[in-house]
Design a protein around this motif. Structure first.
Motif, short mmCIF file in Angstrom:
data_model
loop_
_atom_site.label_atom_id
_atom_site.label_comp_id
_atom_site.label_asym_id
_atom_site.label_seq_id
_atom_site.Cartn_x
_atom_site.Cartn_y
_atom_site.Cartn_z
N ALA A 174 0.82 -1.20 0.00
CA ALA A 174 0.00 0.00 0.00
C ALA A 174 0.86 1.26 0.00
N VAL A 175 1.96 1.21 0.72
CA VAL A 175 2.89 2.34 0.74
C VAL A 175 3.47 2.57 -0.66
N ALA A 178 0.94 4.12 -2.98
CA ALA A 178 0.65 5.53 -2.67
C ALA A 178 1.69 6.48 -3.26
N PHE A 453 -1.24 5.82 7.16
CA PHE A 453 -1.85 4.56 6.73
C PHE A 453 -2.40 3.80 7.93
N GLY A 458 -3.81 -1.26 5.64
CA GLY A 458 -3.03 -0.60 4.62
C GLY A 458 -3.76 0.55 3.96
N GLU A 459 -5.01 0.80 4.35
CA GLU A 459 -5.77 1.88 3.74
C GLU A 459 -5.21 3.24 4.13
N GLN A 460 -5.39 4.20 3.24
CA GLN A 460 -4.92 5.55 3.49
C GLN A 460 -5.86 6.26 4.47
#
Length: 472
Positions: A174-175, A178, A453, A458-460
């Protein structure tokens, strides 16, 4: 022959003798030549000779005490022997044997090769496989935007002891998605080590390796360090030998474990090294000792050989402070040229970035209430600080990583917009000055937290702040 005649004859003979002996005869000029200009010795030493050709007396001088030169004087032609013992250091030795005859002086250079490097048992020959021949400034720029895993691998009592879940591949994915291309991984090793030998627990080494692999699997850069780790790196004369010994032993283990990794993995020696509780300008003792920690780190990693011979290594300014870096930092010596980077951190102004109250909630040129804005640390201040790092390091070919920066999210509703302004400007200014930014994310999403996060999913949490950091 009467006495008068004898006297006249004697006077005539003496006058003739003195006139003939007093005439100036042109003296023969002094000559001096040497058969050799240079004598080359190997590290083992031995004896070599050179010849002197002269029509005069001569003398020899040399300032090197451990060289035997015989004879030291003579007349006319002669032969001189130079004898050297073992050179047991890893640098060559050069000195001169000076020969003087009258006003003439000539010299023979004596050069002895360095000793062969003495490698520890764990050393393997340098291996550049997978280590791109990329200038460190170019590699630093390829690191893009950086993100910190925070204190996840430093929590006293275990990885989840400070409220964060274990790091996962999904989080790092996820990072990456982004817009980040590098992850700084702060690690505490001591709680998982033998306190007598500083031997790191294999299970903990394996866990840290898993997290590094999450990053490498995404074709991202991983920056691995020894973080605060309960503050045992005190930069004082009293603790210097102890800390350097401990630091060396731990970094050798870490470097050996990751020796086969290619150049997407970088090592950073320490973190915010300072005397506990003393945030002032360091006295010479403090920064000199801290500089020795950086040298120990570089030497320890390089001693393992293999790809670590070429790995980019990151060393810190005192307390990772910009001004202390400009004034007191000393770049370590490194056997590998062009593979060192410097790290500093940025949390200015403190009242906006770190102070956990609602007094100062505005920042920058868009601020509307002077009473809610710090009286320092605005855009011009940031630019000036980053220019110092550019001038003193980047412009001299030394990359700078801003290993931590950011600001807490305060409860006041207006603060969010000013925080966004802050992150956007600070990140862009770092980029304009050739610095590599690493946002500090401690995983805490509550009041005065830094989290971008959700560590579980892992969601923003704050997409607009993420965009401010990554320039999207």
């Amino acid at each position: 022959m009467n006495n008068r005649f004898k006297a006249i004859l004697l006077l005539f003979l003496c006058s003739t003798f003195f006139f003939s002996c007093g005439e100036d005869e042109e003296a023969e000029p002094i000559t001096l030549s040497l058969s050799e200009e240079i004598l080359n010795f190997n590290a083992e030493g031995g004896s070599q000779t050179f010849s002197i050709t002269s029509n005069s007396s001569w003398t020899i001088e040399t300032s090197v005490l451990n060289a035997e030169v015989t004879p030291r004087s003579g007349t006319g032609n002669g032969e001189v022997t130079v004898t050297l013992g073992l050179n047991d250091i890893e640098t060559s030795i050069t000195f001169y044997v000076e020969v003087k005859a009258g006003s003439i002086q000539k010299e023979v250079a004596v050069v002895q090769e360095p000793a062969e490097p003495q490698f520890p048992d764990y050393y393997i020959p340098a291996d550049q496989t997978g280590m791109r021949d990329v200038p460190n400034l170019e590699l630093a720029m390829d690191m893009g935007y950086g993100w910190n895993l925070g204190n996840t691998l430093e929590a006293i009592g275990g990885e989840t002891a400070w409220g964060n879940p274990k790091a996962t591949q999904e989080l790092i994915d996820a990072v990456k998605a982004a817009g980040f291309n590098s992850v700084r991984i702060p690690v505490a090793w001591s709680k998982f080590s033998n306190p007598a030998t500083f031997e790191i627990d294999p299970a903990w080494m394996a866990r840290v390796t898993e997290v590094v692999d999450y990053v490498i699997a995404n074709d991202m850069y991983a920056l691995l360090n020894i973080h605060w780790d309960e503050g045992w790196m005190q930069p004082t004369y009293a603790q210097q030998d102890y800390v350097n010994d401990r630091l060396e032993k731990m970094w050798i283990q870490i470097a050996l474990n990751f020796r086969d990794y290619e150049d997407h993995l970088l090592f950073a020696g320490t973190n915010e090294v300072m005397v506990e509780g003393d945030y002032g300008t360091p006295i010479p003792e403090y920064y000199q000792v801290q500089n020795s920690f950086n040298q120990t780190f570089v030497d320890a990693v390089r001693s393992t050989g293999g790809r670590n011979s070429y790995r980019n290594l990151v060393v810190q300014t005192f307390n990772t402070n910009i001004d202390h870096g400009v004034n007191f930092f000393e770049l370590p010596e490194d056997k590998t040229a062009g593979r060192l980077m410097v790290e500093a951190h940025y949390y200015d102004p403190y009242e906006f970035a770190l102070q956990e109250n609602e007094t100062i909630t505005q920042w920058g040129e868009n601020a509307t209430d002077p009473s809610r804005k710090a009286n320092w640390g605005d855009e011009a201040h940031a630019d000036a600080q980053f220019m110092k790092m550019k001038t003193n390091f980047v412009d001299k070919g030394i990359p700078v990583l801003m290993g931590e920066y950011g600001a807490v999210l305060k409860k006041a509703g207006e603060h969010h917009e000013y925080l966004k302004d802050y992150l956007k400007y600070i990140t862009e200014s770092m980029g304009r000055h050739g610095l590599v930014p690493f946002y500090w994310d401690n995983g805490y999403a509550g009041d005065y937290g830094f989290a971008l996060f959700d560590r579980q999913s892992g969601e923003q949490i704050h997409p607009d702040l993420i965009k401010a950091v990554t320039g999207q």
